[in-house]
Design a protein around this motif. Structure first.
Motif, PDB file in Angstrom:
ATOM      1  N   GLU B 201       0.824  -1.207   0.000  1.00 24.28           N
ATOM      2  CA  GLU B 201       0.000   0.000   0.000  1.00 24.28           C
ATOM      3  C   GLU B 201       0.854   1.252   0.000  1.00 24.28           C
ATOM      4  O   GLU B 201       1.996   1.234   0.451  1.00 24.28           O
ATOM      5  N   ARG B 202       0.265   2.330  -0.486  1.00 23.55           N
ATOM      6  CA  ARG B 202       0.908   3.629  -0.367  1.00 23.55           C
ATOM      7  C   ARG B 202       0.425   4.286   0.915  1.00 23.55           C
ATOM      8  O   ARG B 202      -0.770   4.314   1.184  1.00 23.55           O
ATOM      9  N   GLY B 203       1.359   4.778   1.698  1.00 27.89           N
ATOM     10  CA  GLY B 203       1.003   5.389   2.971  1.00 27.89           C
ATOM     11  C   GLY B 203       0.758   6.882   2.843  1.00 27.89           C
ATOM     12  O   GLY B 203       0.725   7.449   1.745  1.00 27.89           O
ATOM     13  N   THR B 204       0.562   7.520   3.978  1.00 26.10           N
ATOM     14  CA  THR B 204       0.325   8.958   4.047  1.00 26.10           C
ATOM     15  C   THR B 204       1.576   9.723   3.603  1.00 26.10           C
ATOM     16  O   THR B 204       2.666   9.463   4.096  1.00 26.10           O
ATOM     17  N   PRO B 205       1.431  10.660   2.667  1.00 26.80           N
ATOM     18  CA  PRO B 205       2.588  11.430   2.202  1.00 26.80           C
ATOM     19  C   PRO B 205       3.297  12.144   3.359  1.00 26.80           C
ATOM     20  O   PRO B 205       2.640  12.768   4.199  1.00 26.80           O
ATOM     21  N   GLN B 206       4.634  12.021   3.379  1.00 25.19           N
ATOM     22  CA  GLN B 206       5.452  12.638   4.423  1.00 25.19           C
ATOM     23  C   GLN B 206       6.120  13.881   3.842  1.00 25.19           C
ATOM     24  O   GLN B 206       6.968  13.764   2.955  1.00 25.19           O
ATOM     25  N   PRO B 207       5.790  15.066   4.343  1.00 25.88           N
ATOM     26  CA  PRO B 207       6.387  16.279   3.761  1.00 25.88           C
ATOM     27  C   PRO B 207       7.896  16.349   3.999  1.00 25.88           C
ATOM     28  O   PRO B 207       8.392  15.913   5.037  1.00 25.88           O
ATOM     29  N   ASP B 208       8.611  16.865   3.030  1.00 27.66           N
ATOM     30  CA  ASP B 208      10.036  17.190   3.169  1.00 27.66           C
ATOM     31  C   ASP B 208      10.195  18.139   4.363  1.00 27.66           C
ATOM     32  O   ASP B 208       9.501  19.165   4.431  1.00 27.66           O
ATOM     33  N   PRO B 209      11.079  17.813   5.322  1.00 27.73           N
ATOM     34  CA  PRO B 209      11.276  18.724   6.467  1.00 27.73           C
ATOM     35  C   PRO B 209      11.665  20.145   6.031  1.00 27.73           C
ATOM     36  O   PRO B 209      11.434  21.100   6.783  1.00 27.73           O
ATOM     37  N   ALA B 210      12.220  20.287   4.815  1.00 22.75           N
ATOM     38  CA  ALA B 210      12.604  21.621   4.324  1.00 22.75           C
ATOM     39  C   ALA B 210      11.410  22.413   3.794  1.00 22.75           C
ATOM     40  O   ALA B 210      11.547  23.580   3.407  1.00 22.75           O
ATOM     41  N   LEU B 211      10.248  21.783   3.753  1.00 22.38           N
ATOM     42  CA  LEU B 211       9.069  22.428   3.156  1.00 22.38           C
ATOM     43  C   LEU B 211       8.487  23.471   4.113  1.00 22.38           C
ATOM     44  O   LEU B 211       8.257  23.168   5.291  1.00 22.38           O
ATOM     45  N   PRO B 212       8.232  24.694   3.618  1.00 24.17           N
ATOM     46  CA  PRO B 212       7.539  25.665   4.476  1.00 24.17           C
ATOM     47  C   PRO B 212       6.160  25.125   4.846  1.00 24.17           C
ATOM     48  O   PRO B 212       5.535  24.425   4.033  1.00 24.17           O
ATOM     49  N   PRO B 213       5.682  25.413   6.056  1.00 28.45           N
ATOM     50  CA  PRO B 213       4.437  24.789   6.539  1.00 28.45           C
ATOM     51  C   PRO B 213       3.186  25.217   5.763  1.00 28.45           C
ATOM     52  O   PRO B 213       2.158  24.553   5.873  1.00 28.45           O
ATOM     53  N   ASP B 214       3.284  26.277   4.979  1.00 26.59           N
ATOM     54  CA  ASP B 214       2.073  26.755   4.302  1.00 26.59           C
ATOM     55  C   ASP B 214       1.889  26.161   2.898  1.00 26.59           C
ATOM     56  O   ASP B 214       0.976  26.557   2.185  1.00 26.59           O
ATOM     57  N   VAL B 215       2.740  25.220   2.501  1.00 26.53           N
ATOM     58  CA  VAL B 215       2.579  24.610   1.171  1.00 26.53           C
ATOM     59  C   VAL B 215       1.579  23.457   1.261  1.00 26.53           C
ATOM     60  O   VAL B 215       1.818  22.480   1.966  1.00 26.53           O
TER      61      VAL B 215
END
Lengths: 227, 227
Positions: B201-215
């Motif tokens: 299965e594909r799990g919940t997408p994990q944001p890049d820690p470098a990503l600003p929180p508003d994206v």
């Protein structure tokens, strides 16, 4: 141990040979023997590469790894196994852990752990090793299963080819973590980036429809039952 | 279409050649072209087999399939891709669906779907096909992603080798269902038998820690969020 080696190694480190030296993605390379065993322990299906009449042939094959040996098996009639016992093979084990979504198409990647092992497999002919090799193989796919089921007969043993590949010449590559463009110019594009993890799980055991209803699930399979 | 063929085929049927003719497990063979496409559509990582200096080399590689072509790619510096463009390759795609637990060790098996494709890959040099091939590849791993991200620059295109393998010569094998010994003498042993399904299965997408929180997570990835 040093055949084909181009570098000094210790027993805790993998041999680096002309075949296993990484040309690219060197940052992903792992050279500790423990890394190889970790990759091998986490699966039971490899891709066996052999050369048949000058053409590559890649066959998914069940394996089991123990100590310094990888066992794989098949029918004595198997064309790939006959070829495997006649020359160098490449056995590759791959775990695909995630899809790495970057800001640019170019930086997209896969999180994975993979091992490539080269060597000339040895045909296992002695009964005791054949039995213990088949045990390793079965137990790697499902722990507790070997002692639970009927053991192979002499005829079944004769119908099975077991090959033993030494874990001497191997390379391991691992990619994990977020995309690589988080600190590059594309980070300013305002696009979402991250990893979609791929989950590999064992589900609830499904009984054979031919099974009488009063046969209980044995203890070693009960932990797989859904909560 | 008939090069190397040993049987009459229609377009809906796969060619059977000396290389793709199944010697064993013929009951598992599938010869409809639709079966090949179903196996290919369900994955995005293949195992690419090439021969390098007479030795087999099996490399996990991202692919995308469309119509009558399988695309795979890599760095222009890749040793396996250089070899791939110089001779016949074998590309194998495998889905492991379950562990088949029988009453005897001998009858243990794996439920799987696999495809093996043989052919001489063509180097894609024309920009339009290269872009559309890379699009197929990216979309197969994650639908909706290609149009969302920054497209390749001229320099990135030049750094990428794309190969196109015709889906002419292929074999497909499928094993599904319970163990085979439910109606044999071992059925009387009173042992549990069945299948442990393997779930991918594909799990919940994990944001890049470098990503600003508003994206925000884009719409095509939102369906992957855990409920």
């Amino acid at each position: 141990m040093s055949t084909g080696s181009t570098h000094e190694t210790t027993d805790a480190e993998l041999l680096v040979t002309e075949r296993t030296r990484l040309r690219r993605g060197k940052d992903k390379g792992r050279t500790a023997r423990a890394d190889l065993h970790a990759v091998l322990a986490d699966g039971f299906v490899c891709h066996l590469g052999v050369v048949v009449d000058g053409t590559p042939m890649v066959v998914p094959t069940v394996y089991g790894a123990t100590g310094d040996t990888l066992y794989f098996h098949g029918s004595v009639a198997s064309r790939s196994l006959v070829s495997a016992s006649e020359g160098v093979v490449c056995v590759t084990v791959t775990h695909v852990d995630g899809i790495v979504l970057a800001r640019s198409a170019f930086e997209h990647s896969i999180n994975y752990r993979s091992a490539m092992i080269y060597g000339v497999p040895r045909l296992v002919v002695e009964d005791d090793e054949k039995l213990s090799g088949l045990r390793v193989l079965t137990e790697q796919a499902m722990r507790g299963q070997w002692d639970y089921v009927r053991q192979p007969t002499r005829k079944e043993m004769a119908a099975t080819t077991l090959l033993a590949l030494p874990l001497d010449e191997a390379s391991v590559k691992v990619r994990m973590g977020p995309p690589d463009d988080g600190d590059g110019p594309d980070a300013g594009l305002g696009l979402w980036a991250g990893v979609v993890p791929l989950i590999n799980e064992r589900g609830t055991p499904q009984p054979d429809p031919a099974l009488p209803p009063d046969v209980p699930l044995p203890p070693h399979l009960r932990r797989l039952n859904a909560p």
